[in-house]
Design a protein around this motif. Structure first.
Motif, PDB file in Angstrom:
ATOM      1  N   GLU A 121       0.689  -1.100   0.575  1.00 13.53           N
ATOM      2  CA  GLU A 121      -0.374   0.047  -0.332  1.00 13.53           C
ATOM      3  C   GLU A 121       1.066   1.415   0.208  1.00 13.53           C
ATOM      4  O   GLU A 121       0.307   2.032  -1.000  1.00 13.53           O
ATOM      5  N   ARG A 122       2.501   1.338   0.588  1.00  9.02           N
ATOM      6  CA  ARG A 122       2.985   2.342   1.469  1.00  9.02           C
ATOM      7  C   ARG A 122       3.740   2.650  -0.103  1.00  9.02           C
ATOM      8  O   ARG A 122       3.678   3.492  -0.389  1.00  9.02           O
ATOM      9  N   ARG A 123       3.702   1.535  -1.591  1.00 16.25           N
ATOM     10  CA  ARG A 123       4.485   1.718  -2.151  1.00 16.25           C
ATOM     11  C   ARG A 123       3.650   2.251  -3.350  1.00 16.25           C
ATOM     12  O   ARG A 123       3.982   3.158  -4.669  1.00 16.25           O
ATOM     13  N   LEU A 124       2.099   2.296  -3.002  1.00 20.98           N
ATOM     14  CA  LEU A 124       1.473   3.579  -3.990  1.00 20.98           C
ATOM     15  C   LEU A 124       1.636   5.021  -4.149  1.00 20.98           C
ATOM     16  O   LEU A 124       1.046   5.629  -5.250  1.00 20.98           O
ATOM     17  N   TYR A 125       1.975   5.013  -2.979  1.00 22.54           N
ATOM     18  CA  TYR A 125       2.518   6.651  -2.724  1.00 22.54           C
ATOM     19  C   TYR A 125       3.844   6.997  -3.195  1.00 22.54           C
ATOM     20  O   TYR A 125       4.028   8.048  -2.603  1.00 22.54           O
ATOM     21  N   ARG A 126       4.591   6.003  -3.376  1.00 18.47           N
ATOM     22  CA  ARG A 126       6.249   6.330  -3.754  1.00 18.47           C
ATOM     23  C   ARG A 126       6.091   6.426  -6.188  1.00 18.47           C
ATOM     24  O   ARG A 126       5.059   5.461  -6.034  1.00 18.47           O
TER      25      ARG A 126
ATOM     26  N   LEU B 264      -2.081   9.633  -5.672  1.00 21.03           N
ATOM     27  CA  LEU B 264      -3.459   9.349  -4.609  1.00 21.03           C
ATOM     28  C   LEU B 264      -4.179  10.204  -4.631  1.00 21.03           C
ATOM     29  O   LEU B 264      -5.303  10.013  -4.431  1.00 21.03           O
ATOM     30  N   ASP B 265      -3.137  11.098  -4.031  1.00 18.67           N
ATOM     31  CA  ASP B 265      -3.562  12.140  -3.228  1.00 18.67           C
ATOM     32  C   ASP B 265      -4.742  13.566  -4.252  1.00 18.67           C
ATOM     33  O   ASP B 265      -5.292  14.312  -3.928  1.00 18.67           O
ATOM     34  N   ARG B 266      -4.340  13.910  -5.687  1.00 17.41           N
ATOM     35  CA  ARG B 266      -4.154  14.537  -6.572  1.00 17.41           C
ATOM     36  C   ARG B 266      -6.307  13.762  -7.394  1.00 17.41           C
ATOM     37  O   ARG B 266      -6.539  14.807  -8.079  1.00 17.41           O
ATOM     38  N   THR B 267      -5.444  12.554  -7.016  1.00 22.44           N
ATOM     39  CA  THR B 267      -6.848  11.677  -7.703  1.00 22.44           C
ATOM     40  C   THR B 267      -7.959  11.778  -7.328  1.00 22.44           C
ATOM     41  O   THR B 267      -8.764  10.899  -7.851  1.00 22.44           O
ATOM     42  N   GLY B 268      -8.074  12.154  -5.806  1.00 17.27           N
ATOM     43  CA  GLY B 268      -8.689  10.780  -5.492  1.00 17.27           C
ATOM     44  C   GLY B 268      -8.715  10.418  -4.172  1.00 17.27           C
ATOM     45  O   GLY B 268      -9.950   9.186  -4.681  1.00 17.27           O
ATOM     46  N   THR B 269      -7.659   9.356  -4.713  1.00 18.10           N
ATOM     47  CA  THR B 269      -7.630   7.523  -5.004  1.00 18.10           C
ATOM     48  C   THR B 269      -7.058   7.395  -3.172  1.00 18.10           C
ATOM     49  O   THR B 269      -6.635   7.825  -2.353  1.00 18.10           O
ATOM     50  N   VAL B 270      -8.356   6.446  -2.885  1.00 15.41           N
ATOM     51  CA  VAL B 270      -8.399   5.513  -1.661  1.00 15.41           C
ATOM     52  C   VAL B 270      -7.955   4.264  -1.492  1.00 15.41           C
ATOM     53  O   VAL B 270      -8.378   3.168  -2.530  1.00 15.41           O
ATOM     54  N   THR B 271      -7.456   3.705  -0.497  1.00 21.09           N
ATOM     55  CA  THR B 271      -6.925   2.422  -0.795  1.00 21.09           C
ATOM     56  C   THR B 271      -6.796   2.337   0.650  1.00 21.09           C
ATOM     57  O   THR B 271      -7.245   2.691   1.889  1.00 21.09           O
ATOM     58  N   ARG B 272      -6.817   0.401   0.900  1.00 23.11           N
ATOM     59  CA  ARG B 272      -7.051  -0.402   2.177  1.00 23.11           C
ATOM     60  C   ARG B 272      -6.535  -1.788   2.147  1.00 23.11           C
ATOM     61  O   ARG B 272      -6.401  -2.289   0.940  1.00 23.11           O
ATOM     62  N   VAL B 273      -6.155  -2.260   2.823  1.00 22.32           N
ATOM     63  CA  VAL B 273      -5.675  -3.391   2.864  1.00 22.32           C
ATOM     64  C   VAL B 273      -6.045  -4.329   4.315  1.00 22.32           C
ATOM     65  O   VAL B 273      -6.409  -3.553   5.263  1.00 22.32           O
TER      66      VAL B 273
END
Length: 444
Positions: free
Chosen positions: A83-88, A97-106
């Motif tokens: 999940e953290r890799r998605l933000y890098r 992810l913040d710019r596109t309003g993307t939400v993640t969950r594990v």
């Protein structure tokens, strides 16, 4: 009190008539395309033209059941790193992810681990590439393992809350030596001692394409299979499947543990062995669970809470598991009310074994189960999660339709039959504040 109960039942039945007019609500398989790549990776795509979001769900058949005492928490650690890799981007923080309003969950289950992503349709392709890159980067670097390990250890060392801690203890007592005994959140000591070598070995062993389902639901086309075939996930080699079945025999037991807490509350967990998600008894047990502890019109709520005021909160749970499951009823009460609460729990369990459920109560129980299901799948994210998890657990993406069809066939006799078959060999865990008077079994 009885008037309130009948009003609630009437509302459920009225809601049921509304839901019954739109059967498509729970027919998740409509429009789904299922593709299996040459390496075993399963791809599910469900286009919903005009949907405002796209859900990307990656579910792998690995969870707490694949861990042991030395690796307890490793599945959650890996999920957190992915999940953290998605933000890098190229190991640097990125605001995509913040710019596109993307939400993640594990989500780490006993049977599987899920990485869920919800984004906007116009950014779906670039977010999907970020997800594939996260899974494709191997091995895990020592630095990223160490960073996540420190974070998880701090959270686990601070405790996961009295209820979660008591539930983890229940799993240990209930399952004993079965793999399901491992706590879902992980163990602080085990996480603290994990190395990048262990993490990479675990990842290579279990996070394989033939143990993974990628599901996309939303305003997308059906070209996902080609995209995945060309990605790292599409080129990975499958691993041999582990078909070992762990035998497990439930035995009746009662255990009491002290809680290190400043709250004047006690927890009762009463559990029974229950059929797995593939069983023909699954639907009947779901109805039984709803009747016993499913909301404010349930039997336990009306008896312990409304009529006797014995508890702060209560409920029932019956998880869908590939292996032996459990039907659990829990009560949160005052320490001095443990004896009375325990007594009423067993009285109600005995009553449902001996007495037939009325048709009106049965109907309300069925609608409770369906209402929870409809609530869970009302969004693309919920649909993707249900489709992918069912596929990973071996019941297939058509499971929801089969389950609802079998739900309507559950009779009063079925509820009584499964109650007599499964409500035996109970496990009772009492967790109370340290320093309060022990509640020993021979005193109850």
């Amino acid at each position: 009190m009885h008037k309130r109960r009948w009003i609630l039942l009437l509302l459920l039945l009225m809601a049921g008539r509304v839901w019954a007019r739109d059967r498509v609500d729970y027919r998740l398989s409509e429009g789904v395309t299922r593709t299996v790549l040459s390496n075993g990776l399963v791809v599910l795509v469900k286009p919903i033209p005009g949907a405002r979001s796209v859900a990307i769900d990656v579910v792998t058949r690995v969870g707490a059941a694949q861990e042991d005492d030395t690796t307890c928490g490793i599945a959650r650690l890996i999920g957190n790193i992915l999940e953290r890799r998605l933000y890098r981007s190229q190991d640097r923080l990125d605001d995509l992810l913040d710019r596109t309003g993307t939400v993640t969950r594990v989500n780490v289950n006993l049977d599987y681990t899920e990485l869920a992503v919800v984004t906007r349709p116009d950014h779906y392709n670039e977010i999907l590439q970020r997800v594939l890159q996260a899974y494709g980067r191997r091995p895990f670097a020592e630095a990223e393992v160490g960073e996540e390990r420190k974070k998880m250890y701090k959270e686990l060392a601070n405790g996961g809350g009295d209820f979660n801690g008591a539930y983890d203890l229940f799993l240990q007592v209930f399952y004993r030596y079965h793999p399901y005994r491992q706590p879902l959140g992980g163990n602080a000591t085990a996480v603290h001692n994990l190395t990048d070598i262990q993490v990479n070995a675990f990842f290579d062993r279990w996070y394989a394409p033939n143990r993974t389902v990628v599901c996309v639901v939303g305003d997308v086309d059906r070209g996902l299979s080609d995209t995945l075939r060309k990605s790292v996930l599409g080129t990975l080699k499958p691993v041999p499947e582990n078909t070992e079945v762990v035998t497990w025999e439930p035995t009746s037991t009662e255990k009491e543990v002290p809680l290190v807490s400043d709250q004047h509350m006690a927890f009762l967990f009463l559990g029974y062995p229950a059929p797995n998600v593939e069983s023909s008894d699954y639907a009947a047990m779901k109805v039984l669970s709803a009747l016993m502890g499913g909301g404010v019109s349930s039997r336990l709520w009306m008896d312990l809470r409304e009529e006797r005021g014995l508890c702060y909160e209560l409920g029932s749970d019956y998880p869908a598991l590939s292996g032996p499951s459990h039907f659990l009823s829990f009560v949160i009460t005052r320490p001095e009310q443990v004896r009375a609460s325990r007594h009423r729990l067993f009285v109600e369990m005995d009553r449902i074994r001996k007495e037939n459920v009325s048709e009106s109560e049965l109907e309300a129980g069925r609608w409770k189960v369906l209402g929870n299901l409809l609530s869970a799948i009302e969004t693309p994210q919920g649909q993707a999660s249900a489709l992918a998890s069912s596929e990973v657990q071996g019941v297939g993406y058509l499971f929801t339709e089969r389950f609802v069809d079998s739900l309507w066939r559950v009779s009063s006799a079925d509820v009584k039959r499964v109650a007599n078959r499964y409500l035996d060999n109970y496990t009772l865990l009492v967790a109370r504040p340290a320093g309060t008077e022990p509640i020993l079994p021979d005193h109850l």
